[in-house]
Design a protein around this motif. Sequence first.
Motif, mmCIF file in Angstrom:
data_model
loop_
_atom_site.group_PDB
_atom_site.id
_atom_site.type_symbol
_atom_site.label_atom_id
_atom_site.label_comp_id
_atom_site.label_asym_id
_atom_site.label_seq_id
_atom_site.Cartn_x
_atom_site.Cartn_y
_atom_site.Cartn_z
ATOM 1 N N PHE A 152 0.759 -1.139 0.087
ATOM 2 C CA PHE A 152 0.122 0.022 0.085
ATOM 3 C C PHE A 152 0.872 1.183 -0.202
ATOM 4 C CE2 PHE A 152 -2.717 3.285 2.276
ATOM 5 C CZ PHE A 152 -3.626 3.253 1.493
ATOM 6 N N LEU A 153 0.511 2.338 -0.978
ATOM 7 C CA LEU A 153 1.354 3.545 -0.911
ATOM 8 C C LEU A 153 0.390 4.857 -0.959
ATOM 9 C CD1 LEU A 153 3.838 5.040 -1.696
ATOM 10 C CD2 LEU A 153 3.248 4.763 -4.040
ATOM 11 N N THR A 154 0.541 5.517 0.009
ATOM 12 C CA THR A 154 -0.255 6.613 0.123
ATOM 13 C C THR A 154 0.357 8.068 0.095
ATOM 14 O OG1 THR A 154 -2.153 7.819 1.389
ATOM 15 C CG2 THR A 154 -0.456 6.695 2.593
ATOM 16 N N TRP A 155 -0.179 9.045 -0.320
ATOM 17 C CA TRP A 155 0.497 10.301 -0.322
ATOM 18 C C TRP A 155 -0.295 11.514 -0.349
ATOM 19 C CZ3 TRP A 155 -0.982 12.987 -4.635
ATOM 20 C CH2 TRP A 155 -1.317 12.309 -5.670
ATOM 21 N N LEU A 156 0.002 12.483 0.141
ATOM 22 C CA LEU A 156 -0.633 13.715 0.203
ATOM 23 C C LEU A 156 0.237 14.871 -0.419
ATOM 24 C CD1 LEU A 156 -2.909 15.626 1.237
ATOM 25 C CD2 LEU A 156 -1.847 15.601 3.303
ATOM 26 N N SER A 157 -0.122 15.809 -1.428
ATOM 27 C CA SER A 157 0.714 16.910 -1.659
ATOM 28 C C SER A 157 -0.177 18.237 -1.678
ATOM 29 C CB SER A 157 1.059 16.687 -3.228
ATOM 30 O OG SER A 157 -0.082 16.950 -4.042
ATOM 31 N N TYR A 158 0.760 19.314 -1.211
ATOM 32 C CA TYR A 158 0.066 20.562 -1.258
ATOM 33 C C TYR A 158 0.886 21.511 -2.051
ATOM 34 C CZ TYR A 158 -1.000 25.255 0.749
ATOM 35 O OH TYR A 158 -1.631 26.519 0.653
ATOM 36 N N THR A 159 0.422 22.566 -2.887
ATOM 37 C CA THR A 159 1.152 23.660 -3.256
ATOM 38 C C THR A 159 0.600 24.996 -3.135
ATOM 39 O OG1 THR A 159 1.751 21.970 -5.214
ATOM 40 C CG2 THR A 159 1.867 24.352 -5.768
ATOM 41 N N TYR A 160 1.434 25.753 -2.747
ATOM 42 C CA TYR A 160 0.946 27.248 -2.718
ATOM 43 C C TYR A 160 1.419 27.934 -3.795
ATOM 44 C CZ TYR A 160 0.579 31.996 -0.904
ATOM 45 O OH TYR A 160 0.173 33.419 -0.660
ATOM 46 N N ASN A 161 0.783 28.926 -4.425
ATOM 47 C CA ASN A 161 1.389 29.811 -5.319
ATOM 48 C C ASN A 161 0.982 31.014 -5.262
ATOM 49 O OD1 ASN A 161 3.085 28.135 -7.214
ATOM 50 N ND2 ASN A 161 1.181 27.469 -8.116
ATOM 51 N N HIS A 162 1.707 32.124 -5.363
ATOM 52 C CA HIS A 162 1.350 33.462 -5.260
ATOM 53 C C HIS A 162 1.822 34.132 -6.558
ATOM 54 C CE1 HIS A 162 0.176 37.420 -3.608
ATOM 55 N NE2 HIS A 162 1.377 37.835 -4.135
ATOM 56 N N ASN A 163 1.021 34.306 -7.476
ATOM 57 C CA ASN A 163 1.367 34.703 -8.937
ATOM 58 C C ASN A 163 0.797 36.159 -9.390
ATOM 59 O OD1 ASN A 163 2.301 34.397 -11.710
ATOM 60 N ND2 ASN A 163 1.438 32.582 -11.969
ATOM 61 N N ASN A 164 1.624 37.128 -9.694
ATOM 62 C CA ASN A 164 1.144 38.384 -10.135
ATOM 63 C C ASN A 164 1.685 38.844 -11.301
ATOM 64 O OD1 ASN A 164 -0.759 39.048 -7.938
ATOM 65 N ND2 ASN A 164 0.696 39.889 -6.721
ATOM 66 N N TYR A 165 0.753 39.452 -12.493
ATOM 67 C CA TYR A 165 1.117 40.090 -13.375
ATOM 68 C C TYR A 165 1.608 41.661 -13.129
ATOM 69 C CZ TYR A 165 -1.452 36.869 -16.551
ATOM 70 O OH TYR A 165 -2.088 35.866 -17.282
ATOM 71 N N HIS A 166 2.497 42.009 -14.052
ATOM 72 C CA HIS A 166 3.010 43.254 -14.084
ATOM 73 C C HIS A 166 3.027 43.715 -15.429
ATOM 74 C CE1 HIS A 166 6.519 46.458 -13.437
ATOM 75 N NE2 HIS A 166 5.145 46.961 -12.953
ATOM 76 N N PHE A 167 2.080 44.747 -15.618
ATOM 77 C CA PHE A 167 1.881 45.368 -17.056
ATOM 78 C C PHE A 167 2.171 46.989 -16.804
ATOM 79 C CE2 PHE A 167 -0.519 41.558 -17.996
ATOM 80 C CZ PHE A 167 0.188 41.029 -18.903
ATOM 81 N N PRO A 168 3.481 47.362 -16.792
ATOM 82 C CA PRO A 168 3.572 48.896 -16.424
ATOM 83 C C PRO A 168 2.693 49.877 -17.222
ATOM 84 C CG PRO A 168 5.448 47.847 -17.694
ATOM 85 C CD PRO A 168 4.596 46.873 -17.372
ATOM 86 N N ASP A 169 2.458 49.532 -18.451
ATOM 87 C CA ASP A 169 1.801 50.623 -19.216
ATOM 88 C C ASP A 169 0.194 50.592 -19.038
ATOM 89 O OD1 ASP A 169 4.217 51.336 -20.290
ATOM 90 O OD2 ASP A 169 4.173 50.164 -21.814
ATOM 91 N N TYR A 170 -0.276 49.728 -18.188
ATOM 92 C CA TYR A 170 -1.724 49.472 -18.149
ATOM 93 C C TYR A 170 -2.079 50.269 -16.690
ATOM 94 C CZ TYR A 170 -6.217 47.156 -17.710
ATOM 95 O OH TYR A 170 -7.682 46.948 -17.673
ATOM 96 N N GLU A 171 -3.506 50.713 -16.817
ATOM 97 C CA GLU A 171 -3.772 51.457 -15.674
ATOM 98 C C GLU A 171 -3.819 50.714 -14.616
ATOM 99 O OE1 GLU A 171 -8.187 52.531 -15.472
ATOM 100 O OE2 GLU A 171 -8.348 50.856 -17.340
ATOM 101 N N TYR A 172 -4.013 49.261 -14.638
ATOM 102 C CA TYR A 172 -3.778 48.639 -13.400
ATOM 103 C C TYR A 172 -2.538 47.765 -13.509
ATOM 104 C CZ TYR A 172 -8.996 49.615 -12.576
ATOM 105 O OH TYR A 172 -10.170 50.138 -12.401
ATOM 106 N N PRO A 173 -1.371 48.158 -13.050
ATOM 107 C CA PRO A 173 -0.049 47.584 -13.436
ATOM 108 C C PRO A 173 0.076 46.072 -12.838
ATOM 109 C CG PRO A 173 0.379 49.443 -11.921
ATOM 110 C CD PRO A 173 -1.063 49.679 -12.287
#
Length: 843
Positions: free
Chosen positions: A689-710
């Motif tokens: 028997f094999l059991t596993w538990l995985s967890y991933t945390y991602n913090h991911n942001n765009y940066h568009f400097p010429d847009y009104e919401y950069p």
Amino acid sequence: MLLPKQFHFLFFLFFLVLNSFAQDKGKLVPFKKIIIDIEKQHQVSFNYTEDNIAGQELIPPKKSLSLEQKLEYLAEKTHLSFENIGNKFINIYKRENESQIICGYVFSSTDKKPIENANINLSNKNQVTTNSNGYFEFKEEDAEIFFISHVGFVTKKIVTVNPNSKNCLQILLEPEITELKEIKTNAILASGISKNKDGSFEIKPKKFGILPGLIEPDALQTMQQIPGVNSIDESVSSINVRGGTHDQNLFLWNGIRMFQTGHFFGLISAFNPNLAHTISIYKNGSSAFYGESVSSVVAISSTPETAEKNSFSAGINMINADVYGKYNLSKKSYIEVAARKSITDFVETPTYKEYFNKVFQNTTITDFSDKQNVDYRSDKKFNFYDVTLKYAQKIGIKDQIILDLITIKDNLEVFQSATFYDINRSENNILRQQNYGGNLAWKRNWNDFNTTKVNVYNSAYELLGNQSNSEGQIVIQENTVNNNGINLENNHIINSKFTFNDGYQFNEIGVTNLENVTNPDFYRKVKEVLRTHALILEAKYNDTISRIYFKVGTRINYIEKFKKSIVEPRIQFGYGINKNLNLELLGELKSQNSQQIIDLQKDYFGIEKRRWIISNNSTIPIQKSRQLSLNLTYIKNDWLFDIENFYKKVNGITTSSQGFQNQLEFVKTTGDYEVWGTEMLVQKRMNHFLTWLSYTYNHNNYHFPDYEYPIFPNNFEVMHTASWAGIYEKNNFKIALGTKWTSGRPKTSPNNALIDPSNPTLVYNKPNNTNLHIFSQINFSTTYKWESENGIQYKLGISILNILNRKNEISEYYRISSLTNSIEEVETFSLQRTPNLSFRVSL
């Protein structure tokens, strides 16, 4: 009268006979010189002690004699005995002391090569060492029990059971299991999945066990079980690795870059799961020999590591049928053929219906039927196939040539008509997607320390859409890619710890985009070509004693069109802190000249709406990434704990490549995205028997400097992902149950306060200001294999995706309805409960 030429010939013949006679009646020659001459002539090695041959001289045997005849001659003329081992090693003993000598050879158990300078520790405290052939000898009275040791090998105890035997011992030493290797596991997530020293994951499909929802070792479905790898829409044509888009991944099949990775518009992999031998997946720290990617690398090889016997297999499931055959043409050559085709031409299974509903929801095809409610008729044809061919030929003992060919094709035809208020409307849609590839590789082993690999490849991709309607309008869209190049790689083994690789790569990619519309007439065709040269240098240090693994490399790209050089360093560092704990540091800088964009969401009927383009170094920049990750792995008592922190930034992305369906859909600007996070895996094995538990945390942001919401969240940000699986494997029975839970992906909501009901116009809040509901799914799979008396193997598999039939929302956007002139919410959902059944026969 003899001519000068005849005279010279007779003189030469007379001299040859005289010389042969002189050899028979010649002078005495030192014994050592005689055996040296025999070694050179017959490619053998003599093992002896100087005392046994010292001072001996005799007339040498004739060179025309065979090796055995020469040994008989020497034995007759001396007091020595000669033991011939495989016409390779010859032991020399004093005849009167034969029963008093114990001799042997020491070899490595892994490569069967002799071990020089191995220590033979005798019970009388004396010590002897092996020579360059691994040979040793000592007198019988010195020891009946002795120990053999050498750095890097396990010490072995030997008891001489029959010391009077004239045959030398042949002893194999096992490599010492170092602490660095002990912390690696050969079963991560499932049997057949392991993690290499360089941080990559390796999948061996032929050793693959089972995963929830999978009954075949589908490469692209399997990789989604690895922490940090996800698909926001359940598609293998939209795999996101640490926040990147699908086109930012490099997919290689036997060295060929593949631009189409999925059948059925992404629901199953385009690579035959029964064909691959090794699949390597790099999330970070990839080799400098991999370019044209700012995210992951997926390298699929169908070349076996060792020779295999003839084989044949055939299988069928509720989507496709396939055949596979391998035939050895000779001891040095073989041919391998595999083919797979959909069965949708003959039957529409429940699996096919669920797939069809998933793919075509909220497309122009379903929009047509949704808007009509009278006398609606439809006729649809869908099919796909893939074919691969491999021919391998060894030339001599140093050279090998391998030819690989692959063809992938999907074809869809949909005819729709409806009568509404006595007006007949009809549409005929044709969509074709295909990828052809070929690779010719040559490998030469110059010697045990130097190898050269050269391969020439080509990959041709086409996406064609043709739409005609009853008003006489025809719309043709075409996206083609032609990619070819040559790779040169040299591998040099400096010593047992240090290796060095160098190489050169040339790559040419041409992309054509065509739009042709009638009524009104419009024609546009754009073709771009980019050529790149790359110089690669890479060095690896692997010390199993100090438990250090260090690999550093650099890739220097030169782009002809832009006269621009890009340097891409790579690093992989591993250190075994102790036998249970390992530290790993990975880093890389990479670049990419091609990408996929979406001009309009309804291109290609909204099904396969992405088209390939290449950089122009201005409005479409060269994408560049930098990434760093730190990993800690702990293994003990069948427990595995793995945690990895990472940081990644990709510059040069365009809004067109990100699939926006909000206020940014028609905005053309460039920017970057920045992601950091943590990936964790806990695994426990208990017998079967094999059991596993995985967890991933991602913090991911765009940066568009010429847009009104950069700055705002990335479209592919899935902040929290958790998966669990329980797997039982015993003998030929396997069963797996698992669940996947993710937080909802970002979406953009309309600002209702600013909408005028009499003239509705979409006004949005800040991009990606909220999120979809959570995604939750439970999957099941099981397989059973048995074998008949005549050796035929049978395998039956059953899988169920989304057992609880949960309605998971995977995307949401807003539009103005042409029927009601109001704002409507458009939702797309994941697969409903989807069963699948497979059966396979192998010879």
